[in-house]
Design an enzyme around this catalytic site. Sequence first.
Site, short mmCIF file in Angstrom:
data_model
loop_
_atom_site.label_atom_id
_atom_site.label_comp_id
_atom_site.label_asym_id
_atom_site.label_seq_id
_atom_site.Cartn_x
_atom_site.Cartn_y
_atom_site.Cartn_z
N ASP A 173 0.83 -1.22 0.00
CA ASP A 173 0.00 0.00 0.00
C ASP A 173 0.85 1.25 0.00
O ASP A 173 1.86 1.32 0.72
CB ASP A 173 -0.90 0.01 1.24
CG ASP A 173 -2.37 0.08 0.87
OD1 ASP A 173 -2.66 0.65 -0.19
OD2 ASP A 173 -3.20 -0.42 1.63
N ASP A 209 -4.01 2.64 -5.49
CA ASP A 209 -2.64 2.78 -4.99
C ASP A 209 -2.25 1.61 -4.10
O ASP A 209 -1.34 1.72 -3.27
CB ASP A 209 -2.48 4.10 -4.21
CG ASP A 209 -3.41 4.19 -3.02
OD1 ASP A 209 -4.34 3.38 -2.93
OD2 ASP A 209 -3.21 5.10 -2.18
N LYS A 234 -7.36 11.27 10.99
CA LYS A 234 -6.88 10.50 9.83
C LYS A 234 -7.71 10.76 8.58
O LYS A 234 -7.17 11.04 7.51
CB LYS A 234 -6.89 9.00 10.16
CG LYS A 234 -6.44 8.15 8.97
CD LYS A 234 -6.46 6.67 9.28
CE LYS A 234 -6.06 5.86 8.05
NZ LYS A 234 -6.07 4.41 8.30
#
Length: 1214
Positions: free
Chosen positions: A912, A1140, A981
Amino acid sequence: MSVLRLRASLLRRGAARLGRALRTEDCPCSGPEKGTSWTWGRMYSVNAPEQDRRRDAGQVELLEVLEARVRQLQTENVSEVTINHVEVTPLRTSNQKDLQALGLMEDGAKQDASNSAQMVHKVQTWWVEKLNQEKSDLNKRQKDLEVKLKNQDFWESQLKKREKAFVARKLKPKPSKPKPSPCTKKAKREEQTPPPKMRQVKKDLEQKSSSAINLNSFKQVPEKVVRPSRKQVFILACLECFISLDQLAQANNLLLSYFNRRLGQKHLTLPMYNSLLKAWAKKGSLHQISTLFSMMNESGLNPDLVSYAAALECMGRMDADFNLIKRCLNQMAQEGLKVENLFHHLALHQQKKMIILKAIQKVEPEFSPPLLLPSSSHNITQSPLLRDFYSKEEPVSYPKLSLPLLELQERFQQQLNLESAMTITIDSVEKKPLIKKNFHAVSLYSPAASVLRYNNLIYSAFVPSPSSVQALFNLPPHGDSLVHLVMDLGMKVYNKNLIQMNMKSFVLDELKKKYMNYLHLLAKDTQLDSCLPREHWETLESEGTSCSNFLTQEKVWPDVLLVRLGTQLIEILVQSIYMPNSLSPSQATKRFIPVLYHVYSFLSIKQIGFIKPHPSFIQLVDEAAYTTLTFDVSVMPMLCPPIPWTSPNFGAYVLHPTKLMRCLDGTVQHQQLLESCPQGQLNAVLDALTQLGNCAWKVNQPVLDLVISIFNAKGNKKLDVPPPVSEAPTPPSYELSKGASSSEKAKLRREIAQCHKTAREMYSLRMDALYKLSIAHHLRDQIFWFPHNMDFRGRAYPCPPHFNHLGSDMTRAILLFAEGKPLGPNGLDWLKIHLINLTGLKKKESLQARLAYANEILEDILDSADNPLTGRKWWMDVDEPWQALACCMEIANAIRSPDPTAYISHFPIHQDGSCNGLQHYAALGQDVIGATSVNLMPCDVPQDVYSGVAQLVEELRKRDAAEGKSIAQVLEGFINRKLVKQTVMTVVYGVTKYGGRLQIEKRLKELDDFPKEHIWEASLYLSQLVFSSLGEMFSTTREIQDWLTKSAHVISKSGSAVQWVTPLGLPIIQPYHKTQKMTIPGNLQSLCLSSCSDVNQKPNTLKQKNAFPPNFIHSLDSTHMMLTALSCHRKGLTFVSVHDCFWTHASTVDIMNEVCREQFVNLHSQPILQDLSKFLPFPLGCSEQWPHRLILFSIPPIGNLDLQKVKESTYFFS
């Protein structure tokens, strides 16, 4: 007196009907969906703007009705008549009626048709004189309008003078007075303002005359294409429908109805004529071909290759004489068209080619079409990023599939049979116990819904269709919106039409031959392996007898046509399907009731039409416990490797039409940009998507069986397995005491609404899981493939929507690579590290620490693999429980094998990106501090940007708390990584401060001990701190983001959508425009269609500027992924991605990581921002004096980051 009462009644009741009946398809919507109907006997209402638009046409028809009624009253000598209701149906011929039903008849034609009726004799009364006066006034207004139209010639002459003057001004520099530019925000107004049409033409001339920008230094950009209007697309679609039904006379009449009107000819385009030319050529009608060529010449349209191919085909069929064919070939030469291009630039099958060749050789006996060589990727100028990949200087060997040729050919035949059937029925994994009362429901429900009685109105072709009947049985208990059902059914018919066109014998045979030869490149027991799939298919194209693009001549049906078609089908279903009012077998006489009902619901303040099934039908379906599901084949994975992408129209499924770039319905600009690209520019994108689709998959059966068992055991919230709808909360009792207050009633309404909302959400989640698990169960013993396409930013997606590797944790856990590879020396370690990554427990630790932790808890890992539901259940308490369980099972199998290094593993390992959006921003700005925060620089342990932002926010909070700020004191002890986050992750993708506040508010509500009365104030305060902290940590990122936003703002303000080209040559345009609304009438209700992607509307400046930064970054991450995919394919790796997040085998993780870093460095070594700055003003055609030009060239200053350090960063992707 009778006449006066009649007039009053008509004006009160009839005008609204007449105004509504005259509404055309182009009428804009004035509000939300309206539930008015066409059926006679109901009352209508028309708003003021609608009356203004149709007043003249309505008065003409109304006056004729009044005159006829006056004559009737005088004849009958009736002294007193009272009429409360009058219905009028204008007389029309059958052809006029058909054209009006399609919405293809001009307003003037409709008026002529009504005026052609027999006029009644005038009655010499005061009232008749008044009628004559009104009619005279109307004629006067019409004459005034004709005079104004004649003035168009004057404006055209003025336009020529202004054009010469404009060009003279452009050639003569005047420093004191800057040249006018089309991009100037406010142009100098002329003393005499010309009509709107002239202003538009003048604007086009200025744009063509404005100085161009030299763009030879970077990517070729497709020229701006002429986009057909909605009306033109609609006419072409109807012509194609007539032709496909072999109704050439009706198609001819439709074309003539426009050609014979001066204002109608502007809607006719060359593709319309070509459609009819090809149809008449097949019939061998030289007379019709000649007539169409004359009409094209009169309309000012020049024939193209398609036109002459049809003419020569007709001549070949009819064995025309020498002179006629020679004149045709001479005319082609005069137009600059080459005869040999007829055989290579057009999608013609072998039979037509031979007929055309026969006609040509009658004049030129020595002529033979030259062989067409396949395009070679390395002969086309490629980006520096691709030179090594397409280099043929050294021998290249590409990987193959693990299946033999014979098996692949059998799988292709299975896929072809499925797509020919268009639907597939599979077993459902949901098991319902059959009790005694169910058996009667089963007998009624089967077979094929025989309990339903179909009215004679249903079309015979529609009822037997499994997809149409399944649409009925798939309706949720609360129903579905009419708009959604209408579009769904319309698209089903559209796709069915295209598939049937592709199933023509000569097309299908040629396709089968090519695919069978193509499999020699992929099969493990063949020798061919030195070219890419696209290159091999193009070679087969050059050797074949016809072009596969014949399958892709997609006839676009506009959304208006799809909605009208779907509306008709829904009306048939609603009006014609019935069921017994009682399911009891003891009842002797039964009354039939409709199965479907049209009802209304409110979404906010909008009234939405719903199609809802009768509760008795829902009970029938539920009690029957039916155990099958029917899907369109296009939503299923493929049973054979997808056809390689060779163009924007051809690839993926065998017969089902699939677009390279997915987009919203009615959006055409993306496809037109792709089709206008120079040959070879899209090769890298096509090859990358083909490589992703060629990855073979299989089902992880042990994990699937566990998920299904929990699914049928009422689910598990902790494991994200949804429960059945029967577990939904029961709505409270509707009964209230007589003295209940208004607040109590409101509370009851809210509780009931919440229960219904929860039930709908539970049903949606349950059905989503049911579809995924049922498809996986159906494929449990199969090998399958996911064909890929992309969105308008270049991000790749699997075409099957339900079951794919982009799904949830549960879906990913039941997928394995079909090809297995030995673990090798490091494979088992990567399996263990991957397991700890899935738990989320050691995100801040090094890879060595994660491996050590996995070895410490090895006993828990093995217990989870052996006893997932009865053991210690360690796997249930991690971030990704199902994937963690699957990994535990793989580790257990590897450890217990005789040699772990030789163990054949099918398990995919993920790597990742570390906040990938910020990684791209940091690389663009070469920001050292930002790059370090997102792991672009080598470090011993991974850097966590979310923890860094949380720490900086906490420092700012402490400072404010010390200064006595109350909300800062309240937040003491609550700021952590999880709280910030989501906001940090999405700020790079354009989240606003308002959106960031909502995200933080949601996190605060999850904290049980946080005081609820301070949530709003705290979320507002924290969002401000997060944005300011990010501005400090990523100052360069913020500057680049601001520059992109400002650039998009000035571009959209100038009237153009933002466009750019990725480093791989993919053209991108943002589809955000002003919303256009259109009302489409129907018997059930009028539908209001909203479109925000119509290129004829002005750009939506707010969306254009806010979406440009995230869309640009998405286009870069997709470019990085495609570069990595191509390089991994060159090295023989199995590679797939979830944006991604990159996947490969455990034994090849190290190689993939090396390739990933190299391609990131190569990508950002290109002058991306500089090329973007040069390109942005190019589509505008702006001159050097454009005042906003400096904004586009004001690239923010960059830092001094050494990009080569990225290759040494362990945690860049980890």
